[in-house]
Design a protein around this motif. Sequence first.
Motif, mmCIF file in Angstrom:
data_model
loop_
_atom_site.group_PDB
_atom_site.id
_atom_site.type_symbol
_atom_site.label_atom_id
_atom_site.label_comp_id
_atom_site.label_asym_id
_atom_site.label_seq_id
_atom_site.Cartn_x
_atom_site.Cartn_y
_atom_site.Cartn_z
ATOM 1 N N GLU A 536 -2.325 68.214 76.438
ATOM 2 C CA GLU A 536 -1.486 67.169 77.024
ATOM 3 C C GLU A 536 -0.535 66.589 75.991
ATOM 4 O OE1 GLU A 536 -1.097 65.896 80.060
ATOM 5 O OE2 GLU A 536 -2.399 67.427 80.929
ATOM 6 N N LYS A 539 2.187 69.053 75.354
ATOM 7 C CA LYS A 539 3.117 69.084 76.486
ATOM 8 C C LYS A 539 4.071 67.896 76.443
ATOM 9 C CE LYS A 539 3.210 69.049 81.540
ATOM 10 N NZ LYS A 539 2.393 68.953 82.773
ATOM 11 N N LYS A 542 6.623 68.329 73.653
ATOM 12 C CA LYS A 542 7.683 69.276 74.026
ATOM 13 C C LYS A 542 8.690 68.636 74.966
ATOM 14 C CE LYS A 542 5.106 73.603 73.459
ATOM 15 N NZ LYS A 542 4.522 74.776 74.152
ATOM 16 N N GLU A 543 8.154 67.821 75.894
ATOM 17 C CA GLU A 543 9.055 67.128 76.821
ATOM 18 C C GLU A 543 9.965 66.149 76.076
ATOM 19 O OE1 GLU A 543 6.406 65.346 79.592
ATOM 20 O OE2 GLU A 543 6.082 67.197 80.756
#
Length: 769
Positions: A536, A539, A542-543
């Motif tokens: 998480e 992720k 990266k966002e």
Amino acid sequence: MENRTVIDIEFDKVLNGIKKNALSSEGRDAIMPDLFTSDTSVLEERYVKIDTLMNKLQGETALEPFPSISHLFSYVKKTNRDIEGSDIYKCGEFLHAWHALLLFDERESEILKEDIALSSDILSSLSPEGDVNENHPRLRPLLKKREEAKNERFQFSSRFIQQNRGIVQNDNPLYRNERVVIPIKSSEKRNDEYYISGQSGSGGTTFVEPFELVDLNNRVVLAEEEIRCEKLKILHELSEKVRNILPFLKKALSEVIDFDFHYVFALWALKNKARHPRREERVSLVAARHPLLGAKAVPVTITLDEGTKVLVLSGANAGGKTVTMKTLALSVMLNQMCSFILADELSSLPLFDSIWTDIGDGQSIEKEASTFSAHMSNIAYITRKCSGRSLIILDELGSGTDPEEGSVLSVAILRYFSKKSYLTICTSHYSGVKNFAYTTEHMTNASMEFDEKTSLPTYHVLSGIPGDSHAISTAKRSGMPKEIVAEATENLGKGSETSARIITSLLSKSRTLDRKISLAENAKREAENKTKALMEEEKKLKEKILEAEKEGLRELNDYLSSSRRELENLVKAVKTGTLTKEKTKEVKNFIEGIENSEKKLRDNLKEKEDDEVDLSNNAAFQKGDEVLCGSARTRGLILEERGKGRFYVSLENGLRMEVKGNMLKHAKPEKAVSVSYTSSTRKAEYEMDVRGKTLKETEEMLDSQIEAALLRNMSSFSIIHGYGDGILQRGVHEYLKKNRFVKDYRFALPEDGGMGKTYVILSSQEAGQ
């Protein structure tokens, strides 16, 4: 499915409670125990339909009940007889409910306009009793005609009475045989002016119809007959229309029956929070509930190893053995009818082809059969009928006869069924049967937990452990005189010492195994949670990077657009007119502005890179280097070099893993904090065992354990203190009660040690301080 099995496990009561919500009586009658199946394709289809319905039934529904119409299909051959009006009305109701079902089932395209029109025509034309409504459009002119005739008749009668008061006996006309007549004195009757319809009992009054009234009465009668004939025509026309769609109604009814099956089980599953168990070759019921006990049901957990052929269930009388067996049998029945059971979704069940039971008192005076002989006859019948996929339930096996003979007979029966059936479950108080299960491969014991302090059963199942019958405790609880209980206790002797030693040994082994399993499961859950959190985190990072790149691109585009417009204006200004110092200065300022902006962007980028990574030496890594791992830049420490460019790294979130060198970067050393702390406390444990320790030693161990746990940010741990005489347990609880770092504490779950173990929850706020 044998009727005895259905009654023994009370599945008939369970099924009656489920199918009472059926939309049609035909659907309700079709839901029978015979729908039990081991066909996996059928069960999968049922599961999909029920699960789909459960999702649809979460919101409001507009389903309507269906009237019974199965008796109408005989009218297909009776072409010379009209369908009864009440049955026609039921067909109208059925069509209306059918359309609502199609809408609910998202099958609007199957609704035919002519069926809607017929349903509307029937329901608006007829009453539920099957009579044509008086407001029917075709009856209105006829009703008007009848009213006009009646009105004219009334006016004539009233006028005649007014004009002939001297001979009439009443101020109002009378009704006889649905005709209006005028009562006159018998002495005044004249046969040539009236039609005489009758006379009073005394003979003093004669009921007559003047000839004009005869005509008016006839007109009313004819109007009534026209109305009756029109009603019959309407009923006949509707009857023919219904007769023409009877084949369609028969097909629709079969679909309603099928829908009803899935619908009632979907409602039941929703209301009772039923779950779909996994299909495996071992029995594992987790927190299973008896369907008839509702909120009073104590969840039962039974887990058998794959290949287990016999389970012997023992324990106190009225401790829940029979209820536990019935819960398992009912779970099997429900699973193989609707694929849902009242248990946790982690439960698993194999598929059986039959269930055979011997529960209750089968004594029969008529057949001269005692309880024992009745049981033996039934078990003998089961031996002839069971198969290799059968589930066999035997309650109080071998009871009702000499204990020694009953015990050896029970052993022989269990050995036989272990070879002939898939799984046999029995209850028994015989030590020989319990020892047999303990020493024989593919057999196991289980018992109903009994609270020694309260002398009451807890109704929890202890897997792998045989139980004592606690007959004296049960007798005492039932109100047996004290002197009887005292003598029985004194005479109990040492006959149960062997069994007690076995039970004590098994309890110790079970707790050790439970402790290991608990530690392994905790470690697995912790690793899974950390891995999930890491994914998480990666992720989200990266966002953020993607969003930052987009934002940077937008800023760059804005900057370029602005600079381009400014440059074009400068070029235009230079080309027009004379080149002055002011124009030259503007051009220089513009160029310097671009250079300064570029330098500022570079400085910002370098600052961000320096915050995380030391770029001076990314090539070589050594044991003890602090690094950033992966795209998530998780800080870690290299523990060892594994060769071939791989390193074993301990991450700050607690995970340890082998990582390729190209996934690592040297981390910039964290700014040091001026506070240091050194502790010589023991390593924190998720589970500490203090059995055999003195209370003082235990308190010292707890001081170190809580200090170490707080340093490791642990939120909880457990203490195994055993049962004993309760001194150590009470001392531990008194210590925990006074410790300011302890937020809460409580006994463990029955299956995890019960009152011999305590869960401790630490205060996160205190830990933080």
